[in-house]
Write an enzyme that holds these catalytic residues in place. Sequence first.
Site, mmCIF file in Angstrom:
data_model
loop_
_atom_site.group_PDB
_atom_site.id
_atom_site.type_symbol
_atom_site.label_atom_id
_atom_site.label_comp_id
_atom_site.label_asym_id
_atom_site.label_seq_id
_atom_site.Cartn_x
_atom_site.Cartn_y
_atom_site.Cartn_z
ATOM 1 N N SER A 135 1.025 -0.925 0.044
ATOM 2 C CA SER A 135 -0.212 0.581 -0.013
ATOM 3 C C SER A 135 0.753 1.495 -0.076
ATOM 4 O O SER A 135 -0.039 1.890 -0.521
ATOM 5 C CB SER A 135 -1.016 -0.181 1.177
ATOM 6 N N HIS A 170 -5.729 -3.456 -2.779
ATOM 7 C CA HIS A 170 -5.087 -2.471 -3.925
ATOM 8 C C HIS A 170 -4.734 -3.511 -4.847
ATOM 9 O O HIS A 170 -4.143 -3.220 -5.833
ATOM 10 C CB HIS A 170 -3.536 -2.031 -3.513
ATOM 11 N N LYS A 211 -12.412 -0.050 -1.120
ATOM 12 C CA LYS A 211 -11.667 1.274 -2.249
ATOM 13 C C LYS A 211 -11.813 0.871 -3.461
ATOM 14 O O LYS A 211 -12.748 1.955 -3.585
ATOM 15 C CB LYS A 211 -9.784 0.337 -2.159
#
Length: 395
Positions: A184, A212, A243
Site C-alpha cells: 500500500s 489494492h 477502496k
Amino acid sequence: MDSIHKRIEDFNRRYGELKAEGLYFYLQPLEAIDGAWVACNGRRMLNFASYSYLGLLGHPWIDRAAREAIERYGTGTHGVRILAGSLPLHTELEQTIARFKKSDDAIVYSSGYATNLTTVSTLVGRNDVVICDKLNHASIVDGCLLSGAQFVRFCHNDMADLERRLQQAGPDKGKLVVVDAVFSMDGDIIDLPQVSRLCRAHNALLMVDEAHSLGILGATGHGIEEHFGLDGVIDIKMGTLSKTIPSVGGYVAGNQALITYLKHVARAFVFSAALPPAQAAAAKASFEVIEEEPNRVRTLRRNVELFLGGLKARGFDTLHSQTPIVPIICGADERAFRMTALCQELGIFVLPVVSPAVPANLARLRTCVTAAHSESDILHALDVFERAGKRVGII
Ligand SMILES: *Cc1c(COP(=O)(O)O)cnc(C)c1O
C-alpha cells in the site's frame, strides 16, 4: 510527567509546529468529490489521493442500489449477523464475492481493518507461527500481535528469506503466511508464484490481502490470481469494500469449511454489528459493475502506464511500483511536506507519507492514479510534479 503524558505532549508539540509553518495537510475536509476532482477549502483540485481506482464512487447504479436498500430496510441492522442482524442482502453480497473470487463462499465484516485483525487472530494461536512480509499493512500486523502466535517477518518480497523462515518454523507447527498482494505504500506486487510454491512445499496456509489488487490486477480486475494465471493458490482471499468498491467493510473468500468456521468463531463477526444495508447493497452492485463495464480496468491500466512512465521519464524515483499506487520519493520528511504544499498550490490534491509510516529517508508523496483521470488530467499533473520537484530539488 509520566511517559503516557509525555508521548501525547511531544506529539502535540510537533503537530503545532507543522500547523504554524503551514506544512500540515492531514484531515482536510473535502467539500465535494466529483470524479477525478475534489473541492478543498473552496478550491477545485485534481485528486491524486483517491483509492477509488476504477472511479466507481458516485456511479449512478451503485448509488441507486444503496438508496433502494435504505428505503426497504432503513439505515442500520441493530444486531450481529449470527443472531438477528442477517439480511438477504448480506448473503447475496457474500455469494457475489465468492463468485467473483472463484471461491466456495465468503464472509463480510464491517471494516477491512477488523477483517485482518480478526481473521489472523482466529486462525492462529499460541502454538502456531505466522509469517509476514515486512511491509504488510498495519491491520495484519495487529492481527498477528493479538493472536499470540510466534510472529516472524521476512524481508520485503525476498523469497530466499521467506524460505528460511518457513524452514526455521519446523514441520510440526501450524503455519500461516500473510502478504499484501499490492503493497500500500510502495505499489509493488508480491511474488505470488514463489510464495504459493513455498507455502505448498512447507505445508503452510496462504492468506493474501487484496485491498489494492481487487479491480486492479488481472485483465478483468479479478485480482492477483488472475494477474499471474494461478487460480486457486490462495487459501484465504482477503479484501476491502472501501477502496475500489465504494462502500465500507471487508471480506474473506475461501473454501466452505474455512468460511463456516469464521462465521462462528471470528470475534469481529460474532461480536460486532452487521454491515448497514445501504453499504451491503452498494458493495454488491459494485462487483456487478466491474464485470459489466470491463473498460474501466483497461482505462486504469492505460493510465498507470502513462502516469508511471511519465514520472520515470522526468527522473522521479518511484521505487518498484507497477500499479496505480505510485510513490514519489522525496527523501526527508520536510521535503515531502514542501513538495505537497507546492503541488496543492498548483491545484493537485496529494498527500505526504512520512516516518514512522515509511523509513525516515524515504518520505514520499503517495500518489494514486485512477480510471477517472483523463489523459490531459495526467499530463497536467506530470507538469505540476515536474515543476514542484525541480523547486524542491528532488529531480
Ligand atoms: C486499507 C487497507 C486495509 C483496511 O481496510 P479498511 O477497509 O480501510 O478498513 C487493509 N489492508 C490494506 C492493505 C489496506 O490498504
